[in-house]
Design a protein around this motif. Structure first.
Motif, PDB file in Angstrom:
ATOM      1  N   ASP A   1       0.819  -1.217   0.000  1.00 27.86           N
ATOM      2  CA  ASP A   1       0.000   0.000   0.000  1.00 27.86           C
ATOM      3  C   ASP A   1       0.854   1.269   0.000  1.00 27.86           C
ATOM      4  OD1 ASP A   1       1.024  -0.330   2.509  1.00 27.86           O
ATOM      5  OD2 ASP A   1      -0.865  -0.048   3.588  1.00 27.86           O
TER       6      ASP A   1
ATOM      7  N   SER B   1       2.633   4.394  -1.871  1.00 29.64           N
ATOM      8  CA  SER B   1       2.408   5.162  -3.095  1.00 29.64           C
ATOM      9  C   SER B   1       3.253   6.424  -3.082  1.00 29.64           C
ATOM     10  CB  SER B   1       0.923   5.517  -3.250  1.00 29.64           C
ATOM     11  OG  SER B   1       0.462   6.282  -2.148  1.00 29.64           O
TER      12      SER B   1
ATOM     13  N   SER C   1       0.592   4.535  -7.222  1.00 27.63           N
ATOM     14  CA  SER C   1       0.890   3.280  -6.533  1.00 27.63           C
ATOM     15  C   SER C   1       2.225   2.720  -7.004  1.00 27.63           C
ATOM     16  CB  SER C   1      -0.224   2.269  -6.783  1.00 27.63           C
ATOM     17  OG  SER C   1       0.133   1.001  -6.254  1.00 27.63           O
TER      18      SER C   1
ATOM     19  N   GLU D   1      -5.145   8.126   1.916  1.00 25.34           N
ATOM     20  CA  GLU D   1      -6.449   7.471   1.898  1.00 25.34           C
ATOM     21  C   GLU D   1      -6.321   5.972   1.654  1.00 25.34           C
ATOM     22  OE1 GLU D   1     -10.738   7.838  -0.492  1.00 25.34           O
ATOM     23  OE2 GLU D   1      -9.093   9.250  -0.885  1.00 25.34           O
ATOM     24  N   HIS D   2      -5.332   5.573   0.868  1.00 28.69           N
ATOM     25  CA  HIS D   2      -5.174   4.164   0.528  1.00 28.69           C
ATOM     26  C   HIS D   2      -3.840   3.597   1.004  1.00 28.69           C
ATOM     27  CE1 HIS D   2      -8.781   4.511  -1.891  1.00 28.69           C
ATOM     28  NE2 HIS D   2      -8.247   5.520  -2.560  1.00 28.69           N
ATOM     29  N   GLY D   3      -3.265   4.149   2.035  1.00 28.00           N
ATOM     30  CA  GLY D   3      -2.004   3.647   2.565  1.00 28.00           C
ATOM     31  C   GLY D   3      -1.023   4.763   2.827  1.00 28.00           C
TER      32      GLY D   3
END
Length: 347
Positions: free
Chosen positions: A268, A270, A281, A311-313
């Motif tokens: 995760d 990025s 990513s 938000e995603h890592g």
């Protein structure tokens, strides 16, 4: 020798004021910087927290503003205005506050484990303030910070704030007055010996885990701060960033993305440009060809400015490269995603 000091214009005296922190507010990095640079500007967070700032015979009751990613703070008394009428810049205030909260947690845990006969114990906010000089009220910021400090203690099963105080539940093995329980002999050891046993165990763990897994064990499992992990040499800064550590980097840091890519990355992780934009990513980074790595050497050699939670890592913030180059880098990586047709090399 150069030092930083807040010099007063024609000071009358250097007498210190008695101040009481009534509430702690965590500000975004840009908002905290604006407060420090232009303190006389009206601030919405001050307008929303006027009731926490007042003065009486005992002290000046203040608001403490902390900045995300900063160890410093600003102590504020607004006097009913929307900007600081009285203020003090406090270097290292986050560490000072955390140390005070840890001492408050020590007091609560010691009192509770020694006194409880059923594993539960409560302490009133008034008694806590009398013993530790820390004002804990629902919603004043200090409540959440103290509860977090308590939940990290091995003796504590749970901790909760009530309207009148703090309720704690302890593991029975730490409570000598709880009947039919075997004592926890580890707690009987002197503090220096407990510390030695702990770090000997950590050294053993290092032999069983790789960089990524070791960071999870030390930081997430043992709740060891990033600063301590670095100071003790358990992991390098690059390895911690590759493992998804959220941490501020010093201004003189010269760590590049290429340095971090030498390690096994978390799924995760990025990349994001310092000027903003959508994260890129790095999950397909290992699929890049040698020619593609050479073509995007400017991106790979870009300096990593910050590691933050996204938000995603975890997001690595980079600078020193044009944003459009990062977008081209994204296109190449996207071509390696499962189910997508390779688009070939992109100039």
């Amino acid at each position: 020798m150069k030092i930083k000091a807040n010099l007063l214009n024609k000071p009358v005296n250097f007498q210190m004021d008695d101040c009481q922190i009534e509430k702690v507010v965590e500000l975004p990095r840009d908002q905290f910087s604006a407060l420090v640079i232009t303190p006389l500007t009206n601030q919405p967070f001050i307008a929303e927290n006027k009731r926490w700032m007042f003065a009486d015979d005992s002290a000046v009751h203040c608001l403490l503003a902390l900045g995300q990613g900063s160890d410093d703070g600003v102590l504020i008394y607004s006097g009913g205005y929307d900007y600081p009428r009285l203020a003090a810049y406090l270097p290292g205030m986050r560490d000072i506050l955390n140390a005070r909260l840890e001492r408050a947690a020590d007091f609560i845990v010691h009192q509770g484990t020694e006194a409880t006969e059923n594993g539960s114990w409560s302490i009133s906010c008034e008694e806590l303030e009398k013993q530790t000089e820390i004002t804990v009220r629902r919603g004043n910021g200090l409540d959440g910070m103290l509860l977090e400090a308590l939940t990290h203690r091995g003796e504590v099963t749970s901790a909760a704030l009530t309207d009148t105080g703090i309720d704690t539940v302890y593991h029975p093995g730490f409570c000598p007055k709880v009947p039919d329980q075997k004592p926890c002999y580890f707690t009987k050891l002197p503090e220096e010996q407990k510390t030695q046993v702990f770090y000997e165990a950590v050294e053993t763990l290092r032999d069983f885990f790789g960089n990524e897994n070791l960071y999870g064990v030390l930081h997430d499992g043992l709740q060891m701060p990033n600063e301590e992990i670095l100071a003790r040499g358990y992991l390098t800064t690059e390895a911690m960033l590759a493992a998804g550590a959220v941490m501020a980097l010093p201004e003189n840091s010269d760590i590049s993305l290429r340095d971090i890519l030498r390690y096994e990355l978390t799924d995760d992780l990025s990349l994001i440009h310092s000027q903003g934009g959508e994260p890129v990513s790095l999950a397909q980074e290992e699929d890049l060809t040698r020619a593609e790595r050479k073509r995007f050497s400017d991106v790979l050699d870009a300096r990593v400015l910050e590691s933050r939670a996204g938000e995603h890592g975890t997001e690595l913030v980079i600078g020193g490269v044009k944003p459009e180059r990062l977008e081209r880098f994204r296109s190449v990586l996207d071509a390696y995603k499962p189910g997508e047709q390779s688009m070939g090399s992109i100039q």
